[in-house]
Design an enzyme around this catalytic site. Structure first.
Site, PDB file in Angstrom:
ATOM      1  N   ASN A 268     -22.091   5.941  19.704  1.00  0.00           N
ATOM      2  CA  ASN A 268     -22.351   4.799  20.581  1.00  0.00           C
ATOM      3  C   ASN A 268     -21.519   4.794  21.859  1.00  0.00           C
ATOM      4  OD1 ASN A 268     -24.010   4.110  18.478  1.00  0.00           O
ATOM      5  ND2 ASN A 268     -23.039   2.149  18.050  1.00  0.00           N
TER       6      ASN A 268
ATOM      7  N   ASN B   3     -28.565   4.943  20.942  1.00  0.00           N
ATOM      8  CA  ASN B   3     -27.324   4.381  21.488  1.00  0.00           C
ATOM      9  C   ASN B   3     -26.468   5.393  22.239  1.00  0.00           C
ATOM     10  OD1 ASN B   3     -27.785   1.728  20.631  1.00  0.00           O
ATOM     11  ND2 ASN B   3     -26.960   2.153  18.597  1.00  0.00           N
TER      12      ASN B   3
ATOM     13  N   ASP C  98     -30.972  13.870  18.789  1.00  0.00           N
ATOM     14  CA  ASP C  98     -32.023  13.674  17.802  1.00  0.00           C
ATOM     15  C   ASP C  98     -33.079  12.702  18.307  1.00  0.00           C
ATOM     16  OD1 ASP C  98     -29.668  11.854  17.452  1.00  0.00           O
ATOM     17  OD2 ASP C  98     -31.046  10.819  16.101  1.00  0.00           O
TER      18      ASP C  98
ATOM     19  N   HIS D 198     -28.526  12.752  12.556  1.00  0.00           N
ATOM     20  CA  HIS D 198     -28.031  12.214  13.825  1.00  0.00           C
ATOM     21  C   HIS D 198     -27.134  13.224  14.552  1.00  0.00           C
ATOM     22  CE1 HIS D 198     -28.222   8.753  16.287  1.00  0.00           C
ATOM     23  NE2 HIS D 198     -27.082   8.167  15.972  1.00  0.00           N
TER      24      HIS D 198
END
Length: 239
Positions: A66, A112, A91, A19
């Site tokens: 997020n 997100n 990613d 991530h």
């Protein structure tokens, strides 16, 4: 000014996560070119420099993924930038590991970090998606995304970051398809246009994992700044 934002989660715990490939990519650009030392501002780590004769701001939001839009939006408002002045690197599950795609606008695709940036700055910015592959089942996605890259992934991560860092000035000049060609060739593929092409139907469908495992692996040098960065990240882990 061009603002290049790499997305990820702050802290050593997440440093080598799939991530966090956006953070890694921005770090690669930072290491290859002359930028100011990292400083903290806009709820982010930032560094200023030049690429292709134009002022560039590198930014790594420290708000956790997020809420990435809070940091990016604050920086853009401060410098009075438009969405067209922003490139976000992140990613992408639905791209085979080592593949890259760059386009302007589009949906968030369930990401997100991108959803947050869309909410704060609009959608018409450039998105550089770096493939991390799909684990093959929905219930495996969370652990895959927040899991660390394996040592074997260095075989494609290093040439990917090298190609991006070497040719980062193409982002400034808007040479998006040329940059995609450079990355494709560096990963052992053929130069290709970034324009959508019709997919060829295969006799048997293959999973993302199968595709990734069968992707040709380029030979890479074992020395240099990028090799050292990846050795520090993966030297003590074997996933």
């Amino acid at each position: 000014m061009l603002l290049i934002a790499g997305l990820g989660n702050p802290g050593a715990k997440y440093q080598a996560n799939r991530h966090n490939i956006g953070f890694m990519a921005v770090d690669a650009i930072y290491r290859r070119h002359s930028f100011s030392p990292w400083s903290k501002k806009f709820k982010a780590e930032i560094a200023e420099g030049e690429l292709g004769g134009q002022k560039v701001l590198l930014i790594k939001p420290q708000t956790f993924m997020n809420l990435s839009g809070e940091a990016v939006g604050e920086a853009m408002r401060f410098y009075k930038l438009q969405p067209s002045d922003l490139v976000v690197i992140y990613d992408e599950l639905d791209l085979v590991a080592g593949k890259a795609r760059l386009k302007t606008g589009g949906g968030h695709g369930g990401h997100n970090g991108i959803k947050s940036i869309d909410a704060h700055v609009g959608r018409e910015y450039r998105r550089l998606r770096l493939g991390i592959g799909h684990p093959g089942a929905k219930e495996l996605v969370h652990n895959h995304v927040l899991g660390d890259f394996a040592k074997v992934d260095r075989d494609w991560l290093e040439p990917l970051f090298d190609a991006l860092a070497d040719n980062a000035d193409m982002l400034v000049r808007g040479e998006d398809s040329q940059l995609m060609n450079k990355i494709a060739v560096a990963l052992g593929g053929k130069a290709e246009d970034d324009a959508p092409k019709p997919e060829k139907k295969a006799p048997t469908a293959k999973s993302h994992i199968h595709q990734a495992r069968n992707h040709s692996q380029p030979k890479i040098p074992e020395t240099g700044p990028m090799a050292e960065m990846l050795k520090r990240m993966f030297g003590k882990k074997d996933n």
